[in-house]
Design an enzyme around this catalytic site. Structure first.
Site, PDB file in Angstrom:
ATOM      1  N   LYS A   1      18.132 -26.136   5.319  1.00 24.60           N
ATOM      2  CA  LYS A   1      16.954 -25.390   5.783  1.00 24.60           C
ATOM      3  C   LYS A   1      17.309 -23.924   5.995  1.00 24.60           C
ATOM      4  O   LYS A   1      16.559 -23.022   5.612  1.00 24.60           O
ATOM      5  CB  LYS A   1      16.400 -26.025   7.067  1.00 24.60           C
TER       6      LYS A   1
ATOM      7  N   GLN B   1      15.781 -30.706  15.097  1.00 24.46           N
ATOM      8  CA  GLN B   1      16.128 -31.745  14.131  1.00 24.46           C
ATOM      9  C   GLN B   1      16.215 -33.109  14.820  1.00 24.46           C
ATOM     10  O   GLN B   1      16.851 -33.248  15.864  1.00 24.46           O
ATOM     11  CB  GLN B   1      17.458 -31.387  13.444  1.00 24.46           C
TER      12      GLN B   1
ATOM     13  N   ASP C   1       7.138 -28.002  12.196  1.00 27.27           N
ATOM     14  CA  ASP C   1       7.357 -29.371  11.723  1.00 27.27           C
ATOM     15  C   ASP C   1       6.053 -30.175  11.745  1.00 27.27           C
ATOM     16  O   ASP C   1       5.960 -31.231  11.118  1.00 27.27           O
ATOM     17  CB  ASP C   1       8.373 -30.093  12.626  1.00 27.27           C
TER      18      ASP C   1
END
Ligand code: GUN
Length: 293
Positions: free
Chosen positions: A54, A98, A121
């Site tokens: 990412k 994450q 997200d």
């Protein structure tokens, strides 16, 4: 039949080129450079790989990025304090935490602590609620990436039967919602299947579009797939393989070698859904900047 390979690698590269151009435009207008932060708790190997990918993708499109690395024994309160710092940092446009998190931390509490306007997200209840209402919002990156793949290959969806395997909060459930929405891609008749589903193979055999996010290597076999179907494989598993230099190979949730010849379209692993997830995260971050201005 020779299937068309749905190359997430190619589509994601095209999306990244478009994002890089948009970043240049923002800069020339004097708007800030998009800035994505990623929080990584602990040393989970797979999570580290994903987060690194990412960060690398941010560099490629001209975003700024920040990696916040925290010890696996951090307390929930200290993690929530880190999130509050990111919420209040006006240079950070969006950030992700994450997953999975260590067992002593409540993932839902952490997700809900992220400011919805920075929730790139798309896991916050506000983002998921807006998705359900078809309001502009950050779509969860993996389902969003899959819709962009279907769009790129002009795969027909209207009136089709879409079967999703797996009902996770981050893939299966939002995927089923997106495929049923009144838009393209969408307008499918959706069946969401899960661990309690009976006669699964009968249902998957009726699928025009089969989206597999069950988390079991090579779970879907040729006898479960209809001739001419589109199959999208969300799974990614590291399997030990001494014959390879890396010591492992990557497998999806679909037994690609036997399923592919039955398909009109099929996504491979690697090079399928994975790169699209990252491209979608970048798209959401760009959207966060645009919404702010
Ligand atoms: N873990 C597996 N997939 C994801 C994702 O898309 N975002 C985050 N934050 N964690 C994940």
């Amino acid at each position: 039949m020779e299937p068309t390979i749905v190359s997430g690698k190619e589509v994601s590269n095209k999306i990244k080129e478009e994002i890089a151009i948009a970043v240049e435009k923002l800069k020339s207008k004097g708007v800030k450079t998009p800035h994505l932060a990623a929080v990584l708790v602990g040393e989970d190997g797979a999570s580290r790989t994903y987060v690194n990918a990412k960060v690398k993708a941010c560099e490629k499109v001209g975003f700024n990025s920040t990696l916040v690395k925290l010890e696996s024994d951090i307390s929930e309160a200290d993690l929530l304090a880190e999130i509050e710092k990111l919420n209040n940092n006006s240079d950070i446009d969006g950030f992700i935490v994450q997953l999975p998190l260590p067992n002593h931390i409540d993932e839902q509490k952490v997700t809900e602590a992220i400011a919805p306007e920075k929730d790139v997200d798309g896991f916050h209840p506000v983002s998921l609620g807006k998705m359900l209402l078809h309001l502009p919002s950050f779509l969860p990156a993996t389902p969003y990436g899959i819709t962009e793949m279907l769009r790129h290959y002009n795969i027909p969806t209207e009136g089709k039967h879409c079967v999703v395997i797996g009902r996770s909060h981050i893939v299966g459930s939002p995927m089923s919602v997106l495929m049923a929405r009144n838009s393209y891609p969408g307008n499918c008749t959706v069946t969401l299947t899960h661990s309690r589903t009976q006669n699964l193979a009968e249902i998957t055999k009726a699928a025009d579009i089969l989206i597999v996010a069950i988390g079991k290597p090579e779970f879907v076999t040729a006898d479960m797939v209809k001739e001419g179907a589109t199959v999208i494989d969300v799974g990614i598993h590291r399997i030990e393989d001494a014959s390879r230099k890396s010591g492992f190979k990557l497998l999806g949730d679909v037994k690609f070698d036997e399923v592919a010849s039955k398909c009109a379209f099929i996504s491979p692993v690697p090079g399928g859904v994975g790169p699209m997830t990252i491209a979608s995260l970048l798209k959401n971050t760009l959207l966060a900047v645009e919404l702010k201005n």
